[in-house]
Design a protein around this motif. Structure first.
Motif, short mmCIF file in Angstrom:
data_model
loop_
_atom_site.label_atom_id
_atom_site.label_comp_id
_atom_site.label_asym_id
_atom_site.label_seq_id
_atom_site.Cartn_x
_atom_site.Cartn_y
_atom_site.Cartn_z
N TYR A 9 29.45 -13.07 -13.57
CA TYR A 9 28.39 -13.18 -15.10
C TYR A 9 29.65 -11.66 -15.73
CZ TYR A 9 24.70 -16.27 -14.52
OH TYR A 9 23.99 -17.10 -14.60
N ASP A 10 30.65 -11.48 -14.28
CA ASP A 10 31.04 -10.40 -14.23
C ASP A 10 32.32 -9.98 -15.64
OD1 ASP A 10 29.16 -8.13 -12.96
OD2 ASP A 10 30.37 -8.68 -10.89
N LEU A 12 32.09 -12.23 -18.83
CA LEU A 12 31.32 -12.12 -19.38
C LEU A 12 31.77 -11.09 -20.67
CD1 LEU A 12 27.50 -12.49 -18.70
CD2 LEU A 12 29.91 -14.80 -19.43
N ALA A 13 32.38 -9.82 -20.18
CA ALA A 13 32.60 -8.97 -21.35
C ALA A 13 33.59 -8.92 -21.70
CB ALA A 13 32.28 -7.41 -20.58
N TYR A 16 33.70 -12.43 -23.90
CA TYR A 16 33.78 -11.67 -25.18
C TYR A 16 34.64 -11.16 -25.89
CZ TYR A 16 32.04 -8.27 -28.89
OH TYR A 16 31.32 -8.06 -30.72
N HIS A 37 30.16 -16.71 -30.11
CA HIS A 37 30.43 -15.67 -28.58
C HIS A 37 28.98 -16.32 -27.52
CE1 HIS A 37 33.21 -12.88 -29.56
NE2 HIS A 37 32.44 -12.74 -30.63
N LEU A 38 27.53 -16.90 -28.80
CA LEU A 38 26.76 -16.85 -27.93
C LEU A 38 26.84 -18.18 -27.06
CD1 LEU A 38 23.44 -16.67 -27.96
CD2 LEU A 38 23.07 -18.13 -29.19
N GLU A 41 29.03 -17.96 -24.55
CA GLU A 41 28.38 -17.12 -23.21
C GLU A 41 27.21 -17.76 -22.37
OE1 GLU A 41 26.16 -13.93 -23.37
OE2 GLU A 41 24.69 -14.67 -21.53
N THR A 45 28.10 -19.42 -18.39
CA THR A 45 27.30 -19.13 -17.75
C THR A 45 26.58 -19.83 -16.71
OG1 THR A 45 25.55 -19.14 -19.34
CG2 THR A 45 26.50 -16.51 -18.53
N MET B 1 28.92 -3.82 -23.83
CA MET B 1 28.25 -2.63 -22.98
C MET B 1 27.38 -2.65 -23.80
SD MET B 1 27.94 0.62 -21.76
CE MET B 1 29.96 1.86 -21.16
N ARG B 17 25.36 -5.08 -25.92
CA ARG B 17 24.79 -6.46 -25.92
C ARG B 17 24.05 -6.81 -24.86
NH1 ARG B 17 28.76 -9.98 -27.83
NH2 ARG B 17 28.55 -11.10 -25.44
N ASP B 19 23.61 -9.59 -22.62
CA ASP B 19 24.29 -10.33 -22.17
C ASP B 19 23.28 -10.82 -20.37
OD1 ASP B 19 26.29 -9.52 -21.17
OD2 ASP B 19 28.13 -9.63 -22.03
N ALA B 20 24.03 -12.12 -20.02
CA ALA B 20 23.44 -12.27 -18.53
C ALA B 20 23.68 -11.84 -17.53
CB ALA B 20 24.08 -13.63 -18.38
N ALA B 21 24.92 -10.43 -17.99
CA ALA B 21 25.59 -9.68 -16.74
C ALA B 21 24.26 -8.64 -17.16
CB ALA B 21 26.93 -9.50 -17.33
N TYR B 46 23.56 -7.98 -29.74
CA TYR B 46 23.40 -8.97 -29.44
C TYR B 46 22.42 -9.87 -28.72
CZ TYR B 46 26.01 -13.33 -26.69
OH TYR B 46 25.91 -14.22 -25.71
N ILE B 47 22.33 -10.80 -27.92
CA ILE B 47 21.20 -11.06 -27.32
C ILE B 47 21.51 -12.49 -26.65
CG2 ILE B 47 19.27 -12.12 -28.72
CD1 ILE B 47 17.61 -10.60 -26.53
N SER B 48 21.76 -12.73 -25.99
CA SER B 48 21.52 -14.29 -25.42
C SER B 48 20.65 -15.26 -25.39
CB SER B 48 23.03 -14.62 -24.46
OG SER B 48 22.51 -13.88 -22.91
#
Lengths: 137, 98
Positions: A9-10, A12-13, A16, A37-38, A41, A45, B1, B17, B19-21, B46-48
């Motif tokens: 998961y690290d 993901l940034a 993006y 982007h969605l 991810e 994931t 971030m 954002r 996200d899952a992380a 943003y949201i997942s």
């Protein structure tokens, strides 16, 4: 443009940033970037979550043509998991009947224009496309 | 971030954002909430689905004591994700003026 990302998961940034740089360079419309982007991810994931014993990187490529972006995520040494199998979610269910999880694939199946899956001898490959210039999500 | 914290008016302010992380970070604060609270998403870009899970988990926990989350200043993209997910029937949601 293609790059391998660590199965975490690290990543993901970095994913993006990778996609955003490409979409901006190709003047992809801002409203259409969000679902790209969605979907990236959710698919990434999903690969991390459902193959915990696999350590290899996940290859991600993104290309553009005809006002459309095509994204491919590819991993190796995994079991088959067809992300195109329709997901049913009762979006009218009351709060007490809801459980966290299960929305990711449901969302991307509704938000991308095409979604395809290929599997061959441990290689799993997901391809989705999204047109630019669409309404919000 | 992603950042989450309390605003001057007591609302919980989220930015960046989700996200899952970032879900663990979000849950650390969300687990402190015990009463009806407002989440200000004015700066959340943003949201997942992982972030949706955090909201749902918190809403379910609060509902046990009759409390609830209200989410305000939601941007168009996140608003559409909420709509697709059927969150409008289980959260009090206000869109951002854009």
């Amino acid at each position: 443009m293609e790059r391998a990302f660590a199965r975490s998961y690290d990543s993901l940034a970095a994913i993006y940033e990778f996609a955003e740089k490409f979409l901006a360079a190709h003047k992809f419309s801002e409203p259409a970037r969000f679902p790209v982007h969605l979907a990236m991810e959710e698919l990434f994931t999903n690969m991390v979550k459902y193959n915990p014993d696999v350590t290899g990187d996940i290859d991600v490529s993104i290309t553009a043509s005809d006002n459309k972006v095509t994204v491919i995520l590819q991993e190796y040494g995994v079991d088959e998991f067809d992300v195109t199998t329709p997901i049913k979610v009762d979006t009218d269910a009351p709060l007490d009947a809801r459980t966290p999880g299960g929305l990711g694939l449901f969302l991307i199946q509704n938000l991308v224009d095409t979604l395809d899956y290929e599997y061959d001898d441990g290689r799993s490959r997901v391809i989705f496309t999204k047109k630019s210039g669409i309404k919000h999500v | 971030m992603f950042e989450i914290g309390y605003g001057d008016d007591g609302d919980i302010v989220c930015s960046g954002r989700l996200d899952a992380a970032q879900c663990e970070k979000a849950l650390l604060l969300m687990n402190e909430i015990a009463d009806t609270s407002t989440l200000d998403f004015a700066s959340l870009e943003y949201i997942s689905s992982a972030g949706l899970g955090v909201l749902l988990k918190t809403q379910k926990r609060l509902a046990e004591s009759g409390a609830a989350l209200k989410i305000i200043n939601v941007n168009n993209h996140i608003h559409d994700v909420f709509r697709y997910s059927g969150f409008h029937s289980i959260f009090d949601i206000e869109a951002k003026e854009e």
